[in-house]
Motif scaffolding. Sequence first.
Motif, PDB file in Angstrom:
ATOM      1  N   UNK A  84       0.340   7.149  -6.652  1.00 60.76           N
ATOM      2  CA  UNK A  84      -1.050   7.512  -7.104  1.00 60.76           C
ATOM      3  C   UNK A  84      -0.954   9.298  -6.851  1.00 60.76           C
ATOM      4  N   UNK A  85      -0.438   9.767  -5.753  1.00 56.83           N
ATOM      5  CA  UNK A  85      -0.682  11.122  -5.682  1.00 56.83           C
ATOM      6  C   UNK A  85       0.497  12.040  -6.136  1.00 56.83           C
ATOM      7  N   UNK A 141       0.938  -1.159   0.027  1.00 58.84           N
ATOM      8  CA  UNK A 141       0.211  -0.022  -0.005  1.00 58.84           C
ATOM      9  C   UNK A 141       0.813   1.143  -0.009  1.00 58.84           C
ATOM     10  N   UNK A 142       1.811   1.335   0.942  1.00 57.83           N
ATOM     11  CA  UNK A 142       2.796   2.629   0.899  1.00 57.83           C
ATOM     12  C   UNK A 142       3.545   2.766  -0.495  1.00 57.83           C
ATOM     13  N   UNK A 143       3.684   1.840  -1.255  1.00 53.32           N
ATOM     14  CA  UNK A 143       4.194   1.997  -2.527  1.00 53.32           C
ATOM     15  C   UNK A 143       3.133   2.556  -3.438  1.00 53.32           C
ATOM     16  N   UNK A 144       1.826   1.890  -3.255  1.00 53.28           N
ATOM     17  CA  UNK A 144       0.797   2.422  -4.117  1.00 53.28           C
ATOM     18  C   UNK A 144       0.575   3.862  -4.116  1.00 53.28           C
ATOM     19  N   UNK A 145       0.532   4.205  -2.545  1.00 51.68           N
ATOM     20  CA  UNK A 145       0.277   5.712  -2.374  1.00 51.68           C
ATOM     21  C   UNK A 145       1.515   6.592  -3.076  1.00 51.68           C
ATOM     22  N   UNK A 168      -6.883   8.947   1.957  1.00 54.80           N
ATOM     23  CA  UNK A 168      -5.859   9.289   2.951  1.00 54.80           C
ATOM     24  C   UNK A 168      -5.113  10.185   2.685  1.00 54.80           C
ATOM     25  N   UNK A 169      -4.794  10.629   1.547  1.00 61.63           N
ATOM     26  CA  UNK A 169      -3.960  11.808   1.167  1.00 61.63           C
ATOM     27  C   UNK A 169      -4.443  13.278   1.242  1.00 61.63           C
ATOM     28  N   UNK A 170      -5.641  13.214   1.310  1.00 64.42           N
ATOM     29  CA  UNK A 170      -6.440  14.413   1.209  1.00 64.42           C
ATOM     30  C   UNK A 170      -7.214  14.883   2.543  1.00 64.42           C
ATOM     31  N   UNK A 171      -6.811  15.670   3.374  1.00 63.92           N
ATOM     32  CA  UNK A 171      -7.982  15.952   4.528  1.00 63.92           C
ATOM     33  C   UNK A 171      -8.802  16.929   4.115  1.00 63.92           C
ATOM     34  N   UNK A 172      -9.956  16.759   3.524  1.00 58.59           N
ATOM     35  CA  UNK A 172     -10.956  17.433   3.248  1.00 58.59           C
ATOM     36  C   UNK A 172     -12.249  17.113   4.020  1.00 58.59           C
ATOM     37  N   UNK A 173     -13.321  18.054   3.650  1.00 55.14           N
ATOM     38  CA  UNK A 173     -14.505  17.962   4.486  1.00 55.14           C
ATOM     39  C   UNK A 173     -15.293  16.951   3.570  1.00 55.14           C
ATOM     40  N   UNK A 174     -15.249  16.925   2.105  1.00 60.69           N
ATOM     41  CA  UNK A 174     -16.233  16.366   1.648  1.00 60.69           C
ATOM     42  C   UNK A 174     -15.349  15.763   0.126  1.00 60.69           C
ATOM     43  N   UNK A 175     -15.730  14.505  -0.077  1.00 59.29           N
ATOM     44  CA  UNK A 175     -15.096  13.931  -1.371  1.00 59.29           C
ATOM     45  C   UNK A 175     -16.281  13.199  -1.996  1.00 59.29           C
ATOM     46  N   UNK A 176     -15.993  13.587  -3.603  1.00 60.59           N
ATOM     47  CA  UNK A 176     -16.898  13.130  -4.549  1.00 60.59           C
ATOM     48  C   UNK A 176     -16.236  12.381  -5.539  1.00 60.59           C
ATOM     49  N   UNK A 207     -16.260   5.825   0.929  1.00 55.46           N
ATOM     50  CA  UNK A 207     -16.807   6.827   1.829  1.00 55.46           C
ATOM     51  C   UNK A 207     -17.019   8.236   0.865  1.00 55.46           C
ATOM     52  N   UNK A 208     -16.854   8.096  -0.380  1.00 58.70           N
ATOM     53  CA  UNK A 208     -17.240   9.366  -1.097  1.00 58.70           C
ATOM     54  C   UNK A 208     -18.414   9.611  -1.313  1.00 58.70           C
ATOM     55  N   UNK A 209     -19.032  10.672  -1.785  1.00 61.23           N
ATOM     56  CA  UNK A 209     -20.263  10.922  -2.258  1.00 61.23           C
ATOM     57  C   UNK A 209     -20.225  10.553  -3.716  1.00 61.23           C
ATOM     58  N   UNK A 210     -21.239  10.432  -4.555  1.00 62.40           N
ATOM     59  CA  UNK A 210     -21.179   9.901  -6.110  1.00 62.40           C
ATOM     60  C   UNK A 210     -22.061  10.701  -6.788  1.00 62.40           C
ATOM     61  N   UNK A 211     -21.501  10.940  -8.029  1.00 54.79           N
ATOM     62  CA  UNK A 211     -22.407  11.979  -9.146  1.00 54.79           C
ATOM     63  C   UNK A 211     -22.410  10.934 -10.453  1.00 54.79           C
ATOM     64  N   UNK A 212     -23.529  10.578 -11.011  1.00 59.03           N
ATOM     65  CA  UNK A 212     -23.472  10.147 -12.359  1.00 59.03           C
ATOM     66  C   UNK A 212     -23.005  11.674 -13.028  1.00 59.03           C
TER      67      UNK A 212
END
Lengths: 132, 440
Positions: free
Chosen positions: A10-11, A3-7, A91-99, A116-121
């Motif tokens: 990713x970012x 996982x650490x390598x993945x992260x 885990x890399x972005x500490x924000x209030x809302x994720x979509x 745990x993200x919100x989702x939009x079509x």
Amino acid sequence: MERDTRLKHIVLIKWKNNLTILISFDIDGTMEIGDPAGAVTLEMVKTARAKGIITGSCSDRPMSAQRAIWEEYGVEYDFVCYKHLLSDLKTQFEVEEYYHVGDRDDLDRKYAIQAGFGFFWPDEAAASPLLL
Amino acid sequence: MATGYAPSSMYRSREGMGIWEHKGKVAAVGVGHSPTERRWDERPETSVGAWSIMALRNAIADAGVEPDQIDGIVIVPETTTGAFWPDDKPLPQDVINAFVQTDDPLDGVAKLSVEWLLKNMPELTNINYSVYAPVCMSNALNVAAQAVGDGLAHTVLVLKAWHNLEGRYYQGGQNAQDAIGGTSAIRSLWGAPACYGTALQFAEYCRKYGKDHDMMTPFIINSRRNGLMFPEGYWAQHRPEELTPEDYQLARWIAKPANLFDNDIPIMCAASYLFTTAERAKDMKQKPVYVLNHVDSDAVPRGLTPTLDEVEAECALTGRKIYEGAGITAADLSFENMYDGFTQFHQFHLEGLGYRGIGFGDALDFYQTDISIEGPNPVSPSGGNIGSGRSRFWMHTDSIQQLQGRAGGRQITGVNAEIGVSGGPMPLGGNYTVWSATPD
């Protein structure tokens, strides 16, 4: 791959402002530049960024290709990753809302809910004040 | 002229048949391709029928023959493995009306018949031999080689085409029905993806030999690199994206340990080759590529999914049959173009061939060495389905082009292109052709 390598891969750009919303965009079937094309335009992404929203892509396309797409179209981005790694991204972005915006129930919506993200079509996102 | 499937007597399925009786007497000369697309846009000019005609005409022109010189045609009538015209979707009448039609309205739209092609290619005036081969170009090549060798026809067009429709692959057809018959009822019960059987075999392979999925990385990168130098291919034409180790190793599992990039992308495309006798080939436009042997694998697994033991035994048998009928050894191979769509087929085929002396369990270590087209041990110089999309024919086009010296950027340079082998798809159930720059 651990996982650490993945992260590490990713970012690309760590969050460093007091921004409170992150939106991840799938590409194919979601963005106007996807195959098939979707409802979300590059202008909408730029509008979101102008509002201080953290944006990037989470697609099945190779991450190197995702970077190339953003750069080709001259749209800044904060991250690229694969959609099944949304929880790692969180885990890399500490924000209030994720979509996450995507067109597949069994991939985009499933992984968004799991992470745990919100989702939009795509058509919902294209009509959202966040992008207008 | 009624066209049926090739009889089993045309295939070389057994060990101990000796050198092929027509070794070096049959040649491939012309190559013709259509463009590629991800999915059909439902225009007549991009239909699978239109692109098949285009590929056939391109092969004829490439060989430099007149259409009336052609007296045989071998085609694969199936044009998909997973994109079926939905029962509730209206027929594309404008497309149907754009061509001379047969009794089947989907002919030229989601399938092909010889009758449809001949109705729409009036220049083919002297066809007196036609036959169908099931599923793959690999199979059709075996049939065409044998047909020319047996004198059933002297100048033969071989065709395989693929359509792809809007929507998701493998979601239609019988998978969309409430009931499925036969063994598919058991195989499909849990909705396993197409690659799961191969993934199971690969998982056992990794356990048995102490390997892991990441060791596939150099093969994937090499295949995409070669594919991006294949101007006829999908990735080169539409999305010239290289793959990095991270791209591959982080991709999501489709059936662990097979991930997204271990699977090929369904596309639309068509390819055709012109086969003829070695004698006639001398006067044609391109350098002849001689067929030294063709081989069929008709093994039936004991269960629904072949075990690793069955896979290894059949690939070893296929390798022996390939060499026996061609009268060559593994040391004679300049390159190999065995099937790769799923990527995890490839090491089984490679080990069965004993390519460059490797044995079972060695291929993933071999992938860590120089397997590029510039090196001494080129692996899949075509790039295969991974490099250019789902067609199951890039390996054949590349083999012909390599031996003609016109593979362009993919031309192997670490060794001279003298003899190659191509074929697939499945370790149990495939067809293979041995190609040579010289007849003997």
